[in-house]
Design a protein around this motif. Sequence first.
Motif, PDB file in Angstrom:
ATOM      1  N   UNK A   5       0.847  -1.183   0.000  1.00 24.65           N
ATOM      2  CA  UNK A   5       0.000   0.000   0.000  1.00 24.65           C
ATOM      3  C   UNK A   5       0.889   1.242   0.000  1.00 24.65           C
ATOM      4  N   UNK A   6       0.526   2.185  -0.810  1.00 27.16           N
ATOM      5  CA  UNK A   6       1.294   3.426  -0.830  1.00 27.16           C
ATOM      6  C   UNK A   6       0.341   4.564  -1.148  1.00 27.16           C
ATOM      7  N   UNK A   7       0.773   5.770  -0.816  1.00 27.03           N
ATOM      8  CA  UNK A   7      -0.046   6.936  -1.113  1.00 27.03           C
ATOM      9  C   UNK A   7       0.186   7.336  -2.555  1.00 27.03           C
TER      10      UNK A   7
ATOM     11  N   UNK B 287       0.248   9.808  -5.832  1.00 28.55           N
ATOM     12  CA  UNK B 287       0.722  11.201  -5.920  1.00 28.55           C
ATOM     13  C   UNK B 287      -0.443  12.173  -5.794  1.00 28.55           C
TER      14      UNK B 287
ATOM     15  N   UNK C 164      -6.564   2.502  -2.126  1.00 29.53           N
ATOM     16  CA  UNK C 164      -6.979   2.810  -3.496  1.00 29.53           C
ATOM     17  C   UNK C 164      -8.494   2.920  -3.627  1.00 29.53           C
TER      18      UNK C 164
ATOM     19  N   UNK D 127     -21.103  -3.128  19.177  1.00 26.56           N
ATOM     20  CA  UNK D 127     -20.041  -3.521  18.258  1.00 26.56           C
ATOM     21  C   UNK D 127     -19.536  -4.892  18.668  1.00 26.56           C
ATOM     22  N   UNK D 128     -18.705  -5.478  17.820  1.00 27.15           N
ATOM     23  CA  UNK D 128     -18.357  -6.885  18.024  1.00 27.15           C
ATOM     24  C   UNK D 128     -17.099  -7.097  18.864  1.00 27.15           C
ATOM     25  N   UNK D 129     -16.564  -6.067  19.413  1.00 27.95           N
ATOM     26  CA  UNK D 129     -15.606  -6.183  20.505  1.00 27.95           C
ATOM     27  C   UNK D 129     -15.583  -4.850  21.215  1.00 27.95           C
ATOM     28  N   UNK D 130     -14.837  -4.789  22.319  1.00 29.53           N
ATOM     29  CA  UNK D 130     -15.024  -3.625  23.182  1.00 29.53           C
ATOM     30  C   UNK D 130     -14.286  -2.378  22.713  1.00 29.53           C
ATOM     31  N   UNK D 131     -13.380  -2.536  21.775  1.00 25.20           N
ATOM     32  CA  UNK D 131     -12.681  -1.366  21.259  1.00 25.20           C
ATOM     33  C   UNK D 131     -12.313  -1.627  19.810  1.00 25.20           C
ATOM     34  N   UNK D 132     -12.160  -0.555  19.053  1.00 24.92           N
ATOM     35  CA  UNK D 132     -11.687  -0.701  17.681  1.00 24.92           C
ATOM     36  C   UNK D 132     -12.626  -1.482  16.793  1.00 24.92           C
TER      37      UNK D 132
ATOM     38  N   UNK E  42     -16.399  -1.141  14.437  1.00 25.05           N
ATOM     39  CA  UNK E  42     -17.496  -0.302  13.961  1.00 25.05           C
ATOM     40  C   UNK E  42     -18.810  -0.782  14.559  1.00 25.05           C
TER      41      UNK E  42
ATOM     42  N   UNK F 143     -20.750  -8.174   6.539  1.00 27.23           N
ATOM     43  CA  UNK F 143     -19.913  -9.095   7.311  1.00 27.23           C
ATOM     44  C   UNK F 143     -19.993  -8.857   8.815  1.00 27.23           C
ATOM     45  N   UNK F 144     -20.619  -7.765   9.229  1.00 25.44           N
ATOM     46  CA  UNK F 144     -20.720  -7.526  10.671  1.00 25.44           C
ATOM     47  C   UNK F 144     -22.049  -7.995  11.255  1.00 25.44           C
ATOM     48  N   UNK F 145     -23.032  -8.233  10.415  1.00 25.51           N
ATOM     49  CA  UNK F 145     -24.294  -8.688  10.984  1.00 25.51           C
ATOM     50  C   UNK F 145     -25.376  -8.744   9.927  1.00 25.51           C
TER      51      UNK F 145
END
Lengths: 767, 289
Positions: free
Chosen positions: B1-3, B5, B44, B187-192, B194, B261-263
């Motif tokens: 992965x790169x930024x 230009x 991208x 959310x599907x865990x306690x931190x981090x 969506x 994929x989350x529910x």
Amino acid sequence: MGDNYEVIGKSVPRIDGVAKATGRAKYTGDLKFPNMLVGKILHSPHAHARILNIDTSEAEKLPGVKAVITHRDVPSTKYGLSPARWDETIFCIDKVRFVGDKVAAVAAVDEETAYKALKLIKVDYEVLPAVFDPYEALKEGAPQIFEEYPGNVNTEIHQHFGDVDKAFEEAYHVRRDFFSGQRTYHSPLEPHASIAFWEGDKVTIYCSTQSVHYLQYHLARVFGMPMGNIRVLKTHVGGGFGGKIDPTGLDFSAVKLSQITGRPVKMLFDRKEMFYNNRGRHAQYMELTTGVTKEGKILGVHANFVMDGGAYTGLGVASAYYAGALLTVLYDFDNYKFDMVRAVTNLPGCGAQRGHGQPQPRFAFESHLDHIAEDLGIDPLEIRIINARKPKTVTINDFRVDSYALKEALEKAREISGWRDKKGKLPPGRGIGVGNGGFVSGAGYPCYRTDLPQAVAIIKVHDDGSMATLYTGAVEIGQGSDTVLLQMAAEAMGYPLEKMRIVASDTDLATHDFGAYASRQTLMSGWAVKKAGEEIKDKILKTAAEMMLVVPEQLDVKQGIVFLKAHPEESLTFEEVARTYFVKYGQLIGQGSYKPPKLGGTFKGAAVGTSPAYSAATQVAEVEIDEETGEIKVIEAWDVHDCGMVINPALLHAQVHGAFYMGMGESIWEEVLFDENGDVANGNLAEYRMPTALDMPPVTSELVDSIDPNAPWGVKEVGEGATTPTMACLANAIYDAMGVRIESLPLTYEKVWRALKEKREKEKEKA
Amino acid sequence: MYLPDFEYYAPATLSEACDLLEKLGPEAKVFAGGTDVLSKMKQELLFPKAIVSLKNLGGLSEIRLGNNNDVIIGAKATHNNLIDSPVLQEKYPSLCNAARQMANNQVRNIGTVGGNIVNAVPSADLPPLLIALGAKIKLVGATGERVLPLEDFFTGPNKSVIEQDEILTEFIIEEQPFTGSTYIKFALRRSGALAVASVAAAVAMEGNVCRKARIVLGAVAPTPLRAKKAEEMLTGKEITDELLEEAGSAASKESKPISDIRGSEEYRRDLVRVLTGRALRKAINEGHV
């Protein structure tokens, strides 16, 4: 334990701790060499396609691109970690077999140019029908993925010991259950990395690997080079968990690109590419039938499994055998049948992940056993005590188990978890569960057929005795093996740990060892280190005896002091004795080598699961379920381990915590998902949800006394065994909390929600 | 992965920034914390030709009391600025708690409130509660500025009414009729992680009678969604467990979730039912939490 020892049995800080905690530790990806290029691999966008043409001309024209390679530029020799099924080539030749398969590689002046060059490689594909489900793959008329695996059957196992049918006839109760597992991925913090450079006809590879030996061996085989012309070494490694034991496309590509360009080439996987490389846990589909007596004694077991292997085999044949082989170890029964089909599919290839092939079958068996206990009205912990293997026994599939304290582990877990006060007595939504596990302390045989020893170690004492260096091929990947092996060396020598240095996992400078997998290093590398240390001690005592005009038997050496056992005040320092040795005889060197005796039976597949020693573990966990949303909270967990003599308790307990953490993730959260084209749908750390620190419950890690006669100081493994009970203990706790069984991993919140909803609807119908 | 230009601008004033955006056109992207823009560019998913950074613009990250006890939140305030703000801790601790549930500490440390809004992601954590509190936003453009209710801002996933030359500068939360407000994220865990579904509720209670209620659902529709039928059900009514359950069911019916994929859609719909009841109960009983 540990009271009679000077250095082992003590929680000394790990030797790489400060470097890692302060950020000074350099990992492969941090290394820079003059003129170094960056390489990247072009991955297939199709799950199954014929390669019609590859045109690299545009990529080659891009300024900054120094080399572009495809299958035309590299040997077509097939490889794989296990020689039973060599089926992978450096780059795909005629077709690609999963989204992420290796098609080409580039080397350029920087990463950005390399990525841009990948986009300029034109590949014409003829897309073929793909198959992503093992049952679909095994159906007649399914797309054929490999010519060599008709019907997509990669491995088929049929083993029968004793007479299962007879056992079922004689049983008071026979029960059959079906469970399924999921694909999970190791997700080590540090991505795979490889740097290669050539000097003349010799190539050096820095690699984030679990085994410098296997990488050297496979590079030599595939490139047709003498092993001595290949030097593999590593710096710090940020975790492996089984995902860094196979050679990767990075290694082969870096070697070739560096050869062509004459410059060092560094290659890294990004997170999604790690999921493509995979070698993670197989999804297994597990039917279990067990016959028991009225009292709960297991008479016979039939394990009938299917596993999704993905596209390439790697170590997968061993995974398939492990799945069934180790089911016989924990509980003692005389009749066992194991059937397994490992299917190939158009998904990333699976391999060994912490507990290798075994954690999902343990989840299935331990869940199954809870059902049996419930059918019979026996406490789940009690049925395990009834069946727990005893020490000095041989399993029905010919594994000799000498030390084994599973019963003691169960009893201690019952006590420290408050089982008796909790089981059946918790408020609604709360549950407690138990699961057992364990593992080999090193596989009895290496991954490929060879008569090489498992491990060799050399200790060299510095000329003036002020320092000693341990040379070992064991691989520190974060588990603490450098620290533990130094403790063992110092103990065996009678030397202070602070004066010891280590040179490890460097095929030029260090010694032979197969590496960090199958929980083998503390026992196997440890044996070699102990013997090397004892040779030094022997030489020191002999030299000291000459100096003190006594016989060596009258002397001992501890922590750098050589003394008369009868009059400890009469002593010499290790340093002065070592210097005298150096002056009289030359360098003070000790060497040790370890090869286990012949282990196991003679039937097909008998080698898998053999080991000099087996660990055992009991885990108990308490959970709370939100009955409206299905959310699961793991409240607390207890692990009691029989892992033999412990060299470093702090590192051991850290392994237990880490293993529980990993098993917990696989129980509830983690699953590699794919989109309709077979591409990884959650190849990142946001959507492949490993637990966070906030999800982790308090874990109590305790030990039972056990010393294995086949191991140096009686050690056994802990790192993998502690992952094997976790899925089951959580599944059983969740079952206890909600009264319905979820038969498929992971036990997600939504599955819990759905199971509870269906349960309520059923209850309503009845009413 | 790169930024890929891109051209980079860091204008010194707001008007310069707006002029630049107007001049550069739709291929320019505003950059505040960058937690979303950079990761999308690397994946991208976004290829802006130019980045207009707001880093040199002063005065956009303050959180203060304005006229009539209005709370003014500068759009460049980070999530951690919200969490640590004495003004919010005093007036609307519920907003501090909502901000705390976003992503992880690293992202909260750099990701801005404005970014969380302008991104227009259906699962974003701040919009539901800000809408429930009736927040207004100020958009400044090359030719002038406008103030509009946040509720009218979103038009779809990653879509809003913002014009190419406009920059979101601040949020205005006027003195509230509401006695309680809260945001519950599932959310599907306690931190981090969506939100799979989220619900913000704000209520104006008089004794046990609900004078006014606002319920805003997150992650279950193309935009944050007011559950207006559920709100109406509560207005002027005495609160009972039954009524709250009915409101939950109504909100559930109003939601328009998708399966991903989350529910599943079905799961999300039921989560809305449960979370609505819980959010209302919390806002009724505990104030702005």
